[in-house]
Design an enzyme around this catalytic site. Sequence first.
Site, short mmCIF file in Angstrom:
data_model
loop_
_atom_site.label_atom_id
_atom_site.label_comp_id
_atom_site.label_asym_id
_atom_site.label_seq_id
_atom_site.Cartn_x
_atom_site.Cartn_y
_atom_site.Cartn_z
N ASP A 192 0.81 -1.23 0.00
CA ASP A 192 0.00 0.00 0.00
C ASP A 192 0.84 1.27 0.00
OD1 ASP A 192 -2.36 -1.43 -0.05
OD2 ASP A 192 -2.43 -1.61 2.13
N GLY B 234 -5.47 -1.25 -3.32
CA GLY B 234 -5.27 0.08 -2.73
C GLY B 234 -6.59 0.66 -2.27
N ARG B 235 -7.09 0.15 -1.16
CA ARG B 235 -8.42 0.53 -0.72
C ARG B 235 -8.48 1.99 -0.27
NH1 ARG B 235 -12.58 -2.54 -1.15
NH2 ARG B 235 -14.32 -2.48 0.31
#
Lengths: 419, 419
Positions: free
Chosen positions: A144, A191-192
């Site tokens: 991330d 990639g929330r």
Amino acid sequence: MAQHNAFYAQSGGVTAVINASACGVIETCRRHSDKIGKVYAGHNGIIGALTEDLIDVSQESDEAIAALRHTPGGAFGSCRYKLKDIETHRAQYERLIEVFKAHDIRYFFYNGGGDSADTCLKVSQLSEKMGYPLTAIHVPKTVDNDLPITDNSPGFGSVAKYIATSTREAALDIASMCATSTKVFVLEVMGRHAGWIAAAGALAGNGEGEPPHLVIFPELPFQRARVMQRVDEAVKKYGYCVIVVSEGARYEDGTFLADAGNTDAFGHRQLGGVAPTLAGMIKQDLGYKYHWAVADYLQRAARHLASRTDVEQAYAVGQKAVELALEGRNAMMPTIKRVSETPYEWRIDAAPLAEVANKEKFMPRDYIREDGFGITEAGRRYLSPLIQGEDFPPFENGLPKVAKLDKVKVPRKLPAFEL
Amino acid sequence: MAQHNAFYAQSGGVTAVINASACGVIETCRRHSDKIGKVYAGHNGIIGALTEDLIDVSQESDEAIAALRHTPGGAFGSCRYKLKDIETHRAQYERLIEVFKAHDIRYFFYNGGGDSADTCLKVSQLSEKMGYPLTAIHVPKTVDNDLPITDNSPGFGSVAKYIATSTREAALDIASMCATSTKVFVLEVMGRHAGWIAAAGALAGNGEGEPPHLVIFPELPFQRARVMQRVDEAVKKYGYCVIVVSEGARYEDGTFLADAGNTDAFGHRQLGGVAPTLAGMIKQDLGYKYHWAVADYLQRAARHLASRTDVEQAYAVGQKAVELALEGRNAMMPTIKRVSETPYEWRIDAAPLAEVANKEKFMPRDYIREDGFGITEAGRRYLSPLIQGEDFPPFENGLPKVAKLDKVKVPRKLPAFEL
């Protein structure tokens, strides 16, 4: 300086290069055998420490440890498990001390992202708050790329390279087909919370009309009409449209696109992917034939296409972690410092864990183009060095070779412990 | 033998190595410049011939043509367009003759799968039925591996290698996470009618418990209860379950899993992916946390992970096509002949197009394990050689370099033609 043992464990979502960090930790420990006796790996992260579920790494050959450098996944098992506060859950910390005492563990290396940094920080308090002489070092890792202070996080560069490459390759496919078939291709990436990986997709092209034609970031609200207009423009101008969309794409009100109320045949609510959702919208609004892909674990496991820069940095933070521990610098994390951009140069630095844990690094707004559908030159300058270089694994019978560990368990000395 | 020009075009879904065949055709034509003048590439397949939309390949440098060998997609544009019968659609064939005459084209190379073989066969009749002296050769290509006679189809080996590698890599990821997180991973692969690509996923592992734990083939009816039982068994025994499922998976009655009646928020019918559908079933029936991926175009565009065997065969069938043409052997297709299995040896042979067109090769039932969830040793012996060897493309700035063609159009000499 007397000889004591070390504990190493992996935590959180794994990456293509977390085992390269393991390799860095273990090989460096082996080079300091006067001070560090055995390395015990926690089976499934901190859970391995709590339950005295330890792997005796000293029984692995040098060859097996070297092979970790090119093996994706977490070789010793990872976990999603957060330690509670020392004040309210003292029993867990007392247990850790018991286990560490029983196995003469005085060095603690925890390899993970933001949540894991918090766990490592808590463990580092064993010395100050409970008097057990432990040096705890966090080894950074996360696809991330959201750890603060460090210029980038090991694991991200390889996902970035995979997504940029896959975008370029798939774009060539659809460009070939668009005259009589598929016009729109949607690639969903991880990639929330932050669009780092989506941004990496933009590295696939740069010049006028080069795909991807749209990148959709979680940082900016998804506006259907604006997106459709851009898709339509790209198809009309270039014959096709390639979109890289973050799994975290969301509407103004925060609703994820992937949670837009789909139901299955039985009327149950379904959390679909963003890619099929967006592709469906395009079909509905514009009528274009589409294809979509969801890379999911493929992207963060793709060691076969790792960035050499990323592999080297992952190894280096592991190595530095051991050096910091030997200097007695408790509660630290090795960081990557960008020394120069052109040519790209980096070195390993260190930061206090207290400044790292529970903080998220977001993508600077000026990395995203003003129109919201691509990256700026500043974004490109930041991202591009991270995907440089290849580090192909050895292949055997057409497939990448991976480390085969014996994973001999350390005999338990203590009673069982309920998590 | 006088000098005449050649036509080359690409048709149907493209592959990671169709341009390697283009490279084989063009380089071989260049070596026979005494007999073959210019190579004209059809822009978007046969449509380029019909509309006189031709690219003058003679203006591309040797370097650009050599770079085709490592460039995925169809460099000259592909098409999904089938010629109708010569008897009922004579005007199209007359047009082809006009175009070929106008540009002195006497050699016709068509690079595609089963449907395209039919088109090539029809074009080959120009000489016999309409008196135009053309030699038409089909250059085989399809990720579906369903062309008859040839032992395998160029394009398949690279998809097979990509899927086997991705399955192995993603399986290491989930194996690391399964103790406290994801238990089931579903990878959806191409192959609507035949399970060749799904079968390739099984190459990722072999020993007891090695993933993938289930392969779901389109050849056998999907039985939900049986699948769920196997998934549950794998999770209980190994801690996790990896599934490779063909996009063509279907119920006994022929309904595709992907078409199981999902509706979106607006009540519209949605054709979802098989992977999310199957993952949803697992969640519903067994309650396991899952992840899923749909590789889609990524798998057939992944030139960065091509099989060297596949690249060499793709080039060789292109080369052989030109040699057959120079021998005047109209209506033929180069085929790959497996000469020996251990060690794997192959050579290029040839078959009459009439025996190839409109025939599909299915996967032998004895390649699928009796329980229907994996491959047999016979299947493994067939598949394994096809993924052997690597042929990494050159990289620049962290990304695979691809051919940059000038694609100079040949000036039109004829009036426009309506398709």
